[in-house]
Design an enzyme around this catalytic site. Structure first.
Site, PDB file in Angstrom:
ATOM      1  N   ARG A  46      39.362  32.992  43.885  1.00  0.00           N
ATOM      2  CA  ARG A  46      39.622  34.227  43.152  1.00  0.00           C
ATOM      3  C   ARG A  46      38.950  34.093  41.788  1.00  0.00           C
ATOM      4  NH1 ARG A  46      41.188  31.768  39.250  1.00  0.00           N
ATOM      5  NH2 ARG A  46      41.701  33.772  38.329  1.00  0.00           N
ATOM      6  N   GLY A  47      38.974  35.194  41.035  1.00  0.00           N
ATOM      7  CA  GLY A  47      38.225  35.220  39.778  1.00  0.00           C
ATOM      8  C   GLY A  47      36.869  35.835  40.071  1.00  0.00           C
ATOM      9  N   ALA A  48      36.469  36.798  39.239  1.00  0.00           N
ATOM     10  CA  ALA A  48      35.301  37.619  39.569  1.00  0.00           C
ATOM     11  C   ALA A  48      34.020  36.813  39.861  1.00  0.00           C
ATOM     12  CB  ALA A  48      35.073  38.636  38.449  1.00  0.00           C
ATOM     13  N   ARG A  89      37.668  42.395  48.713  1.00  0.00           N
ATOM     14  CA  ARG A  89      38.455  42.773  47.525  1.00  0.00           C
ATOM     15  C   ARG A  89      37.663  43.839  46.760  1.00  0.00           C
ATOM     16  NH1 ARG A  89      41.199  38.264  43.875  1.00  0.00           N
ATOM     17  NH2 ARG A  89      42.630  39.965  43.412  1.00  0.00           N
ATOM     18  N   GLN A 196      48.562  33.021  38.025  1.00  0.00           N
ATOM     19  CA  GLN A 196      47.294  32.324  37.744  1.00  0.00           C
ATOM     20  C   GLN A 196      47.360  31.555  36.426  1.00  0.00           C
ATOM     21  OE1 GLN A 196      47.532  35.500  38.787  1.00  0.00           O
ATOM     22  NE2 GLN A 196      45.789  36.124  40.008  1.00  0.00           N
ATOM     23  N   ASP A 237      37.085  41.602  35.329  1.00  0.00           N
ATOM     24  CA  ASP A 237      36.608  41.800  36.710  1.00  0.00           C
ATOM     25  C   ASP A 237      35.550  42.892  36.808  1.00  0.00           C
ATOM     26  OD1 ASP A 237      39.526  40.711  36.863  1.00  0.00           O
ATOM     27  OD2 ASP A 237      38.467  40.135  38.703  1.00  0.00           O
ATOM     28  N   ASN A 247      40.869  44.050  33.993  1.00  0.00           N
ATOM     29  CA  ASN A 247      41.204  42.634  34.141  1.00  0.00           C
ATOM     30  C   ASN A 247      42.597  42.553  34.757  1.00  0.00           C
ATOM     31  OD1 ASN A 247      40.516  39.827  33.831  1.00  0.00           O
ATOM     32  ND2 ASN A 247      42.004  39.713  32.192  1.00  0.00           N
ATOM     33  N   LYS A 248      43.051  41.343  34.974  1.00  0.00           N
ATOM     34  CA  LYS A 248      44.340  41.090  35.620  1.00  0.00           C
ATOM     35  C   LYS A 248      45.449  41.949  35.025  1.00  0.00           C
ATOM     36  CE  LYS A 248      44.989  39.199  38.450  1.00  0.00           C
ATOM     37  NZ  LYS A 248      45.044  39.887  39.764  1.00  0.00           N
TER      38      LYS A 248
HETATM   39  O1  MRU Z   1      43.221  38.436  41.130  1.00  0.00           O
HETATM   40  P1  MRU Z   1      42.317  37.408  40.501  1.00  0.00           P
HETATM   41  O2  MRU Z   1      42.995  36.102  40.272  1.00  0.00           O
HETATM   42  O3  MRU Z   1      41.015  37.292  41.219  1.00  0.00           O
HETATM   43  O4  MRU Z   1      41.997  38.003  39.065  1.00  0.00           O
HETATM   44  C1  MRU Z   1      41.205  37.260  38.208  1.00  0.00           C
HETATM   45  C2  MRU Z   1      41.087  37.870  36.869  1.00  0.00           C
HETATM   46  O5  MRU Z   1      41.597  38.928  36.593  1.00  0.00           O
HETATM   47  C3  MRU Z   1      40.213  37.130  35.892  1.00  0.00           C
HETATM   48  O6  MRU Z   1      40.696  37.300  34.588  1.00  0.00           O
HETATM   49  C4  MRU Z   1      38.794  37.713  35.975  1.00  0.00           C
HETATM   50  O7  MRU Z   1      38.327  37.666  37.284  1.00  0.00           O
HETATM   51  C5  MRU Z   1      37.854  37.008  35.100  1.00  0.00           C
HETATM   52  S1  MRU Z   1      37.437  35.444  35.792  1.00  0.00           S
HETATM   53  C6  MRU Z   1      36.286  34.649  34.897  1.00  0.00           C
END
Ligand code: MRU
Length: 345
Positions: A46-48, A89, A196, A237, A247-248
């Protein structure tokens, strides 16, 4: 310990299983587009930026898997591979950025034998991985300059090595600041409901030896009001053309609090996370995840049976609340002209 979120293992892609960290550190192996898509959907990765790198390998794996099939079957199979990855996603634009880049490569070598195509796609996936780390280090250097020695910096979710191919975006800024000799300490929001912050950011910072304090999401206002937060740095993201930032879930709340307390709010944002095709944050697709993630955690359920549940996984912070976007090309104001200039427009 160096965190290798994704690594090529000769014939398969291995990814750290982020669902079970920090209790268990294990790699899972992937050998097709469909299996990588499932790894993305279920948040093994996970994470963009990490999602983008995984998707690139997903395309390469599909080509390797299909390389002995007749040409027509190979092409149809590749299209199915792209489709399953694109559906994994919706919010992180890096997924679609990586797929577009892989498609461009595929188109360029379409007339070659399938094994040659597969090798070219694999080389591109490797290149995307290496590039991601390079970009994160450049962002880290620009971002580190914004932090004072001794800064106490709040972050939300995990925008670290685990969310990228390595180094991280927001956590990369902290790593770079420490590398430059600054003493920074991190305040990690727990990040309900997937945790996270508690599970991943806290773990990464402890591994790295960077001082970190874990708080629940609803403590951020208290900490700011007490003068215990000097800056906020988060990842993203997808950034719309006008500088609105997805973002999250919970990031918007932190940004509002930061403005209330006059604390700078920075977003670490590689160019691959900027979507010039989306005019404002209102147009960013927001993923809704399963209700079970809010009902409890893993096998423990605490919400009343029969209750309605919402689980939007991201929110949008309006550009006006963002002090600056930290990119690999420097720190810019989140307005359309400055953002377009990053792309030479
Ligand atoms: O749902 P996730 O864990 O994939 O969400 C991740 C985030 O929101 C991060 O802050 C974002 O992807 C930036 S990662 C460098």
């Amino acid at each position: 310990m160096k965190v290798e979120t994704l690594r090529w293992a000769g014939a398969s892609l291995e990814m750290i299983d982020q669902r079970v960290l920090p209790a268990v550190f294990q790699y899972l192996a992937y050998d097709s587009a469909a299996s990588v898509a499932e790894g993305i959907r279920s948040m093994v990765v996970r994470g963009a930026p990490a999602i983008g790198v995984a998707a690139a390998y997903g395309v390469a794996l599909e080509a390797l898997r299909l390389q002995a099939r007749p040409a027509a079957e190979f092409q149809t199979g590749m299209e199915a591979g792209f489709a399953v990855l694109a559906a994994s996603r919706p919010t992180a634009v890096n997924l679609f950025w990586a797929l577009k880049r892989m498609r461009t490569v595929l188109e360029a070598v379409r007339d070659q034998p399938a094994p040659a195509i597969a090798q070219r796609l694999l080389a591109e996936a490797h290149e995307i991985l290496v590039e991601d780390i390079r970009v994160n280090k450049a962002m880290g250097a620009h971002g580190a300059a914004l932090l004072a020695d001794g800064a106490r910096v709040l972050t939300h979710c995990n925008a670290g090595a685990l969310a990228t191919a390595g180094w991280g975006t927001a956590l990369g800024v902290f790593r770079s600041a420490v590398e430059a000799g600054k003493k920074v300490s991190v305040i990690a929001d727990e990040t309900r409901p997937f945790l996270q912050g508690a599970r991943l950011t806290a773990w990464e910072m402890v591994q790295e030896g960077i001082p970190v304090t874990l708080i629940t999401d609803n403590m951020a206002g208290f900490m700011m009001a007490r003068g215990e937060v000097d800056a906020v740095v988060v990842g993203t993201d997808r950034v719309a053309a006008n500088g609105d930032v997805a973002n999250k879930i919970g990031t918007y709340m932190v940004a509002v609090l930061a403005r209330r307390h006059n604390i700078p709010f920075y977003v670490a944002c590689p160019l691959s996370t900027i979507d010039l095709g989306i005019p404002t944050g209102a147009d960013i697709p927001i993923e809704e995840r399963p209700a079970d993630e809010v009902r409890g955690f893993r096998d423990c359920r605490w919400a009343a049976d029969g209750v309605n549940i919402r689980n939007p996984a991201f929110d949008v912070t309006p550009a006006e609340l963002v002090t600056g976007l930290i990119t690999e090309k420097g720190v810019v104001r989140p307005d359309e002209a400055a953002i377009r200039a990053l792309f030479g427009e």
